[in-house]
Design a protein around this motif. Structure first.
Motif, short mmCIF file in Angstrom:
data_model
loop_
_atom_site.label_atom_id
_atom_site.label_comp_id
_atom_site.label_asym_id
_atom_site.label_seq_id
_atom_site.Cartn_x
_atom_site.Cartn_y
_atom_site.Cartn_z
N TRP A 34 -1.88 -41.51 15.87
CA TRP A 34 -2.85 -40.91 14.98
C TRP A 34 -3.52 -41.95 14.09
N ASN A 35 -2.74 -42.90 13.57
CA ASN A 35 -3.28 -43.74 12.48
C ASN A 35 -2.67 -45.14 12.41
N PHE B 12 2.17 -33.59 14.00
CA PHE B 12 2.40 -35.02 13.81
C PHE B 12 3.85 -35.35 14.11
N GLN C 20 -5.90 -34.78 6.73
CA GLN C 20 -5.44 -35.25 8.03
C GLN C 20 -5.01 -34.07 8.90
N TYR D 119 2.66 -40.73 14.01
CA TYR D 119 2.04 -40.85 12.68
C TYR D 119 2.77 -41.94 11.89
N TYR E 294 6.22 -37.98 12.94
CA TYR E 294 6.33 -39.01 11.90
C TYR E 294 7.35 -40.08 12.31
#
Length: 387
Positions: free
Chosen positions: A353-354, A87, A75, A18, A89
């Motif tokens: 994820w993004n 997630f 999310q 993430y 991070y």
């Protein structure tokens, strides 16, 4: 679409990397202009050749700002519905307590919301201007001042490790390291943090190395740098790009697609003829995990797509022909690799994820809608035939 019943257990523990760089910070304002975020590059992207799909734009969540709690909640809802456990991070600690783009995770930690599992991946690498045409420019240098800084780093991370949402393996908080080969000594660092964790009331830390060893013939899963870790995963997309992708560089079919005439002739090529590197995602999926040892400590990482031309323009790399259906095949291969392992060790990473400016995301998009999320759900909740 597979709609699992509430009592259906996923076949794997899916953790999605993430990226928190979706809010303005003073450093990016200084380096790239006022208000810069990842969306700046995403929105200005253009096709660089016939059939190149750019820009790739978000749908449900729009051009979100991660300072907004409702965005983070949505999310988490989308991830949970898709079968993502948590997630992972990206976390930045440059030494001497220097951090950056830390606000989203700090707010998640302080608020207790969203109520969704998480862990940390230390992106221990200097920030340079390589993606913007200035590879020799160091924007933020990664430093390793020594044991005192390692302890300060641990004391900060301890707040997260003790959070009930933190992802654990056999009771140990999971912690990834992006560049283990850059540590002065991976063994010394891990030994130090393990001592600190046990003094902190934890059974230890489950360390995951993200292997970035690409020399031809080198063992990218084992060695003095990687052996101290509990687990090893590979850095996508480089695991393919720097091995099989490098082998196809000289083929005339690929050279013609890229208008690549070799180093000597490319200097006479008009700038308008420059093209990014182009790799066939179908081949990536076909070769995925071919050389990965089958022991429990080796964890698969799955790449949904890759196109970093929004950041790098013609210096970028495009994985062509990527679709949700191919991604599902990739996911299913990864899930099958871990499904017979002890439950706590059935870990599959998704990168990411993004990471929108690298074309590396599973969030809802204008082109694909929710189909990448559906692909995850289909892979982790499908019924496997008995052996």
């Amino acid at each position: 679409m597979v709609n699992p019943s509430p009592d259906t257990d996923p076949l794997a523990r899916v953790l999605a990397f993430y990226l928190p760089q979706f809010h303005p910070i003073p450093e990016n304002d200084e380096w790239w202009g006022k208000g810069f975020t990842e969306w700046t590059n995403v929105a200005k992207a253009k096709p660089l050749y016939a059939g190149h799909v750019q820009p790739q734009l978000p749908s449900d969540l729009g051009f979100y700002d991660l300072r907004v709690p409702e965005v983070r909640e949505r999310q988490a809802e989308l991830a949970r519905e898709a079968g993502v456990e948590g997630f992972c991070y990206w976390h930045y600690w440059f030494g001497n307590g220097r951090r950056i783009i830390e606000r989203p995770f700090e707010e998640v930690l302080a608020s207790g919301k969203p109520d969704f599992p998480f862990c940390l991946a230390w992106a221990n690498q200097s920030w340079t201007g390589i993606w913007h045409g200035s590879p020799g420019t160091t924007l933020m240098k990664q430093e390793y001042p020594g044991p005192a800084d390692e302890e300060a780093h641990y004391r900060w991370a301890s707040r997260a490790f003790h959070d009930p949402r933190y992802v654990r393996v056999d009771g140990k908080p999971l912690f990834c390291i992006f560049a283990p080969h850059d540590l002065p000594s991976s063994k010394d660092f891990i030994d130090h943090w393990q001592r600190l964790a046990k003094a902190d009331g934890l059974p230890g830390i489950y360390f995951v190395a993200i292997s970035n060893i690409w020399m031809w013939g080198a063992d990218r899963y084992r060695g003095q740098i990687l052996d101290p870790f509990d687990a090893v995963t590979l850095l996508t997309p480089h695991d393919y790009l720097e091995t099989h992708g490098r082998m196809t560089r000289g083929r005339w079919s690929r050279r013609l697609r890229e208008l690549n005439f070799g180093k000597r002739l490319n200097r006479f090529r008009p700038k308008s003829w420059a093209r990014p590197t182009r790799i066939d995602y179908r081949d990536v999926v076909a070769r995925a995990f071919d050389d990965m040892p089958r022991e429990e400590r080796y964890l698969p990482s799955v790449l949904p797509n890759w196109d970093n031309t929004p950041r790098s323009n013609t210096r970028g790399v495009v994985y062509e022909h990527a679709t949700p259906e191919l991604f599902q095949q990739y996911m299913e291969r990864a899930v099958d690799l871990v499904a017979d392992r002890p439950p706590q060790q059935r870990i599959v990473f998704i990168k990411a994820w993004n990471e929108w400016a690298e074309g590396n995301f599973v969030e809802p998009s204008a082109r694909w809608g929710h189909r990448y999320l559906d692909a995850i759900r289909n892979a982790v909740f499908r019924r496997r035939a008995p052996r």
